[in-house]
Design a protein around this motif. Structure first.
Motif, short mmCIF file in Angstrom:
data_model
loop_
_atom_site.label_atom_id
_atom_site.label_comp_id
_atom_site.label_asym_id
_atom_site.label_seq_id
_atom_site.Cartn_x
_atom_site.Cartn_y
_atom_site.Cartn_z
N ASP A 137 -3.89 68.95 -112.22
CA ASP A 137 -3.48 67.56 -112.00
C ASP A 137 -4.64 66.71 -111.54
N ILE A 138 -5.74 67.34 -111.15
CA ILE A 138 -6.92 66.63 -110.68
C ILE A 138 -8.06 66.73 -111.70
N LYS B 87 -6.98 78.34 -117.28
CA LYS B 87 -7.69 78.87 -116.11
C LYS B 87 -7.39 78.05 -114.85
N ILE B 88 -7.09 76.77 -115.02
CA ILE B 88 -6.84 75.92 -113.85
C ILE B 88 -5.37 75.58 -113.65
N SER B 89 -4.55 75.82 -114.65
CA SER B 89 -3.16 75.35 -114.58
C SER B 89 -2.31 76.06 -113.52
N SER B 90 -2.66 77.28 -113.18
CA SER B 90 -1.85 78.00 -112.18
C SER B 90 -2.53 78.07 -110.81
N VAL C 209 -8.56 60.24 -105.89
CA VAL C 209 -9.01 61.45 -105.21
C VAL C 209 -10.44 61.24 -104.72
N VAL C 210 -10.64 61.47 -103.42
CA VAL C 210 -11.94 61.32 -102.80
C VAL C 210 -12.63 62.68 -102.67
N ALA C 211 -11.86 63.69 -102.31
CA ALA C 211 -12.39 65.04 -102.15
C ALA C 211 -11.24 66.03 -102.12
N VAL C 212 -11.58 67.28 -102.28
CA VAL C 212 -10.58 68.34 -102.13
C VAL C 212 -11.06 69.26 -101.01
N ILE C 213 -10.11 69.83 -100.30
CA ILE C 213 -10.41 70.66 -99.13
C ILE C 213 -9.76 72.02 -99.31
N ARG D 207 -12.88 85.70 -104.09
CA ARG D 207 -14.23 85.15 -104.18
C ARG D 207 -14.53 84.68 -105.59
N ALA D 208 -14.07 85.43 -106.59
CA ALA D 208 -14.27 85.02 -107.98
C ALA D 208 -13.53 83.71 -108.25
N ARG D 209 -12.33 83.58 -107.71
CA ARG D 209 -11.57 82.34 -107.85
C ARG D 209 -12.29 81.19 -107.17
N ASP D 210 -12.82 81.43 -105.96
CA ASP D 210 -13.56 80.40 -105.22
C ASP D 210 -14.79 79.94 -106.00
N THR D 211 -15.52 80.88 -106.57
CA THR D 211 -16.71 80.53 -107.36
C THR D 211 -16.32 79.70 -108.57
N PHE D 212 -15.25 80.10 -109.24
CA PHE D 212 -14.77 79.34 -110.39
C PHE D 212 -14.40 77.91 -110.00
N VAL D 213 -13.65 77.76 -108.90
CA VAL D 213 -13.21 76.44 -108.44
C VAL D 213 -14.42 75.59 -108.04
N GLU D 214 -15.39 76.19 -107.37
CA GLU D 214 -16.60 75.46 -106.98
C GLU D 214 -17.33 74.93 -108.21
N LYS D 215 -17.49 75.78 -109.23
CA LYS D 215 -18.17 75.35 -110.46
C LYS D 215 -17.39 74.26 -111.16
N ALA D 216 -16.07 74.38 -111.20
CA ALA D 216 -15.24 73.37 -111.86
C ALA D 216 -15.39 72.03 -111.14
N CYS D 217 -15.35 72.05 -109.82
CA CYS D 217 -15.50 70.80 -109.05
C CYS D 217 -16.89 70.21 -109.25
N LYS D 218 -17.90 71.07 -109.24
CA LYS D 218 -19.27 70.59 -109.40
C LYS D 218 -19.47 69.93 -110.76
N THR D 219 -18.97 70.56 -111.83
CA THR D 219 -19.14 69.97 -113.16
C THR D 219 -18.37 68.66 -113.30
N ALA D 220 -17.28 68.52 -112.55
CA ALA D 220 -16.48 67.29 -112.61
C ALA D 220 -16.99 66.22 -111.64
N GLY D 221 -17.93 66.59 -110.78
CA GLY D 221 -18.44 65.64 -109.80
C GLY D 221 -17.46 65.38 -108.67
N LEU D 222 -16.65 66.37 -108.35
CA LEU D 222 -15.64 66.24 -107.30
C LEU D 222 -16.11 66.97 -106.05
N LYS D 223 -16.05 66.29 -104.92
CA LYS D 223 -16.46 66.90 -103.65
C LYS D 223 -15.46 67.97 -103.24
#
Length: 183
Positions: free
Chosen positions: A86-87, A105-108, A123-127, A140-156
């Motif tokens: 949704d983000i 990969k992100i829908s669930s 949306v200003v940032a996600v926590i 940890r694999a999920r966290d790495t994936f989420v970090e990369k997804a946020c980084k590529t989208a320019g989301l804090k």
């Protein structure tokens, strides 16, 4: 001889020359029947659910209340457990199959907290609140994936370790400094 006699003779010749052909036909019939049967059963299966009672775990609720208090004077709204899809959305330039793979990969998955502008709800940032489960390899694999997804989208993405107690000022300072880096 008529057509029926010719067919019967040909059928008998095939059967007697290849005795396993009947076994093959029986096997095919059983497989088709079972596939139909299980599909019919699945169609009429009643799925049962139970009400979980709470949206947040005790640790998530505690941190949510701290977040609300620490940002009470600022112009932010906080939402909990928002689905990542949704983000973020996969880039449309991908091949259709790749787009759907990226989307699934992100829908669930969800963000723990989403910080939005109070006026526009942009949306200003996600926590993310990192409890002890974040030490597991799968997490940890999920966290790495989420970090990369946020980084590529320019989301804090702002991470906080789960604790028994929090300092309101330090939570607020970390968020404000992440949103407005010294520059």
């Amino acid at each position: 001889m008529d057509i029926y006699s010719n067919f019967a003779k040909a059928f008998n010749d095939v059967i007697f020359k290849n005795p396993y052909i009947i076994d093959v036909w029986i096997f095919v019939f059983v497989v088709v029947f079972l596939a139909f049967f299980f599909r019919l059963i699945r169609k009429y299966t009643v799925f049962r659910y139970k009400y979980s009672g709470k949206l947040l775990s005790n640790a998530e609720r505690s941190f949510f209340l701290v977040l609300k208090q620490s940002l009470s004077e600022d112009d932010y709204e906080i939402f909990v457990k928002v689905r990542i899809a949704d983000i973020l959305t996969p880039v449309r330039t991908l091949i259709s199959r790749d787009w759907f793979t990226s989307f699934y990969k992100i829908s669930s998955k969800h963000f723990d907290y989403v910080l939005c502008d109070k006026e526009t709800l942009a949306v200003v940032a996600v926590i993310e609140l990192d409890d002890k489960s974040h030490n597991l390899i799968k997490t940890r694999a999920r966290d790495t994936f989420v970090e990369k997804a946020c980084k590529t989208a320019g989301l804090k993405l702002i991470r906080f370790p789960c604790r028994a107690n929090y300092q309101l000022e330090s939570i607020r300072d970390k968020i404000i400094n992440s949103l407005n880096p010294p520059g």
